[in-house]
Design a protein around this motif. Structure first.
Motif, PDB file in Angstrom:
ATOM      1  N   GLY A  57       0.780  -1.227   0.000  1.00  0.00           N
ATOM      2  CA  GLY A  57       0.000   0.000   0.000  1.00  0.00           C
ATOM      3  C   GLY A  57       0.809   1.273   0.000  1.00  0.00           C
ATOM      4  O   GLY A  57       0.247   2.369   0.092  1.00  0.00           O
ATOM      5  N   GLU A  58       2.141   1.159  -0.156  1.00  0.00           N
ATOM      6  CA  GLU A  58       3.004   2.347  -0.133  1.00  0.00           C
ATOM      7  C   GLU A  58       3.672   2.522  -1.487  1.00  0.00           C
ATOM      8  O   GLU A  58       4.194   1.563  -2.071  1.00  0.00           O
ATOM      9  CB  GLU A  58       4.068   2.203   0.956  1.00  0.00           C
ATOM     10  N   LEU A  59       3.654   3.736  -2.004  1.00  0.00           N
ATOM     11  CA  LEU A  59       4.278   4.043  -3.286  1.00  0.00           C
ATOM     12  C   LEU A  59       5.801   3.998  -3.130  1.00  0.00           C
ATOM     13  O   LEU A  59       6.366   4.711  -2.300  1.00  0.00           O
ATOM     14  CB  LEU A  59       3.833   5.426  -3.762  1.00  0.00           C
ATOM     15  N   THR A  60       6.464   3.150  -3.940  1.00  0.00           N
ATOM     16  CA  THR A  60       7.921   3.009  -3.822  1.00  0.00           C
ATOM     17  C   THR A  60       8.677   3.545  -5.032  1.00  0.00           C
ATOM     18  O   THR A  60       9.872   3.822  -4.937  1.00  0.00           O
ATOM     19  CB  THR A  60       8.326   1.538  -3.622  1.00  0.00           C
ATOM     20  N   SER A  61       8.005   3.701  -6.190  1.00  0.00           N
ATOM     21  CA  SER A  61       8.697   4.286  -7.348  1.00  0.00           C
ATOM     22  C   SER A  61       7.691   4.829  -8.352  1.00  0.00           C
ATOM     23  O   SER A  61       6.551   4.359  -8.440  1.00  0.00           O
ATOM     24  CB  SER A  61       9.610   3.258  -8.027  1.00  0.00           C
ATOM     25  N   VAL A  62       8.160   5.825  -9.099  1.00  0.00           N
ATOM     26  CA  VAL A  62       7.359   6.446 -10.157  1.00  0.00           C
ATOM     27  C   VAL A  62       8.252   6.608 -11.381  1.00  0.00           C
ATOM     28  O   VAL A  62       9.415   7.016 -11.268  1.00  0.00           O
ATOM     29  CB  VAL A  62       6.839   7.837  -9.728  1.00  0.00           C
ATOM     30  N   LEU A  63       7.721   6.276 -12.543  1.00  0.00           N
ATOM     31  CA  LEU A  63       8.394   6.555 -13.801  1.00  0.00           C
ATOM     32  C   LEU A  63       7.416   7.348 -14.664  1.00  0.00           C
ATOM     33  O   LEU A  63       6.479   6.790 -15.248  1.00  0.00           O
ATOM     34  CB  LEU A  63       8.795   5.255 -14.514  1.00  0.00           C
ATOM     35  N   PRO A  64       7.595   8.685 -14.746  1.00  0.00           N
ATOM     36  CA  PRO A  64       6.598   9.525 -15.426  1.00  0.00           C
ATOM     37  C   PRO A  64       6.800   9.582 -16.942  1.00  0.00           C
ATOM     38  O   PRO A  64       7.673  10.276 -17.445  1.00  0.00           O
ATOM     39  CB  PRO A  64       6.824  10.901 -14.786  1.00  0.00           C
TER      40      PRO A  64
END
Length: 352
Positions: A57-64
């Motif tokens: 439930g926790e955001l660990t990475s983003v690739l925009p």
């Protein structure tokens, strides 16, 4: 995966939380940059393609990423590959993440591309030290990798000595002439200085009979809003020189992780005495970065290995472009297009 602004807004709290603890972060993968760009450049976006990875439930990475209107089967890092006259030149393209182990697994990434009929993904200006570079080495598929630019920067504290020596005479001349240097600290001051930046930058390019990018509404409105937000978040480094109550040079930069990134400038080159106002501002900003405990004053990348950046900096690194193709056909078509471009260039040069 996020494909529109509503979905992007829904993860704002988690994204900002990740920014606070991420080991790899920059102004170019920040929520403010991505969201502001997505609104102002909406006419050039087929759809957003922002990949998010969650654990427990926790955001660990983003690739925009996004897909632009010119090619519905190709994805790019946000704020890159816009039309040339309004391009924002996104740098330091990388994951926003706490570690390379926490980024999107390769299998999920490839499956996501194929599910959405994406034939290729292209990144530019990748540092060899980035998470993206480490992660991409293990991707399956057809790759195209090439060195495309050189990034120049001052490594603090030792690198500032070169800039200090280069600007000493100009700093002394400016002091004797009554030139003062200021940093924008409030919104009223910001409006005056940002307007001066637009005016000075546009005049300089128009005087050269070249287009002025701040005259383009998408580019100008995007940066005005982004700079206001950065000021409120204490992530704006907007410095200017003044003489007899008149602004004659502005440096527009961002605080980005452990760096100050120089982005744009506006300079009245006719000002006398010659105090090299742009270099004065570079020194002031690098000195400010040093005393705030930052590690880098970043001039971003350039296709030219000779120029003012090499004269002021002590360090550089090669940066790369990387394209992943999900099929042999996509790879072959891209290679053919590149070869045809090279042949055309060779024929034109030979005919001169």
């Amino acid at each position: 995966m996020i494909t529109n602004l509503e979905e992007l807004h829904a993860v704002k709290k988690s994204w900002l939380s990740l920014e606070k603890k991420a080991n790899v972060k920059s102004i170019f993968n920040s929520y403010n940059w991505v969201e502001t760009w997505a609104r102002h450049y909406a006419n050039y976006i087929k759809k957003l393609f922002v990949l998010t990875y969650w654990k427990k439930g926790e955001l660990t990475s983003v690739l925009p990423l996004y897909m632009n209107i010119s090619n519905e089967h190709a994805a790019y890092f946000v704020s890159s590959f816009e039309p040339t006259h309004i391009e924002t030149c996104s740098e330091a393209q990388d994951f926003l993440s706490t570690s390379v182990e926490e980024v999107i697994p390769h299998s999920i990434f490839i499956d996501c591309l194929r599910e959405h009929n994406v034939h290729s993904v292209t990144f530019n200006n990748i540092s060899p030290r980035s998470f993206l570079c480490q992660w991409s080495r293990k991707l399956s598929g057809y790759h195209t990798i090439k060195q495309n630019r050189e990034r120049f920067y001052i490594s603090l504290p030792e690198g500032i000595k070169k800039l200090e020596k280069k600007t000493r005479r100009y700093r002394n001349t400016a002091s004797r002439a009554g030139v003062t240097i200021h940093r924008v600290t409030n919104i009223d001051e910001f409006e005056e200085v940002f307007n001066a930046l637009i005016e000075l930058n546009s005049k300089r390019w128009l005087d050269k009979a070249k287009p002025a990018i701040f005259d383009e509404s998408e580019f100008c409105n995007f940066h005005r809003e982004l700079a206001r937000k950065s000021l409120a978040a204490n992530r704006l480094s907007l410095y200017y020189t003044k003489y007899e109550n008149k602004i004659f040079a502005v440096n527009y930069s961002f605080v980005s992780s452990n760096s100050i990134v120089f982005y744009q400038s506006g300079i009245d080159t006719s000002f006398r005495p010659n105090v090299s106002p742009g270099n004065l501002l570079h020194y002031a900003q690098a000195f400010d970065a040093l005393h705030k405990g930052m590690e880098v004053y970043d001039f971003m990348s350039s296709a030219h290995k000779e120029g003012y950046k090499t004269q002021l900096t002590s360090t550089s690194e090669s940066v790369f472009s990387f394209t992943l193709h999900t099929s042999l056909l996509s790879y072959a078509m891209t290679e053919l297009t590149e070869r045809l471009k090279m042949i055309k260039k060779w024929v034109v040069n030979r005919g001169r």
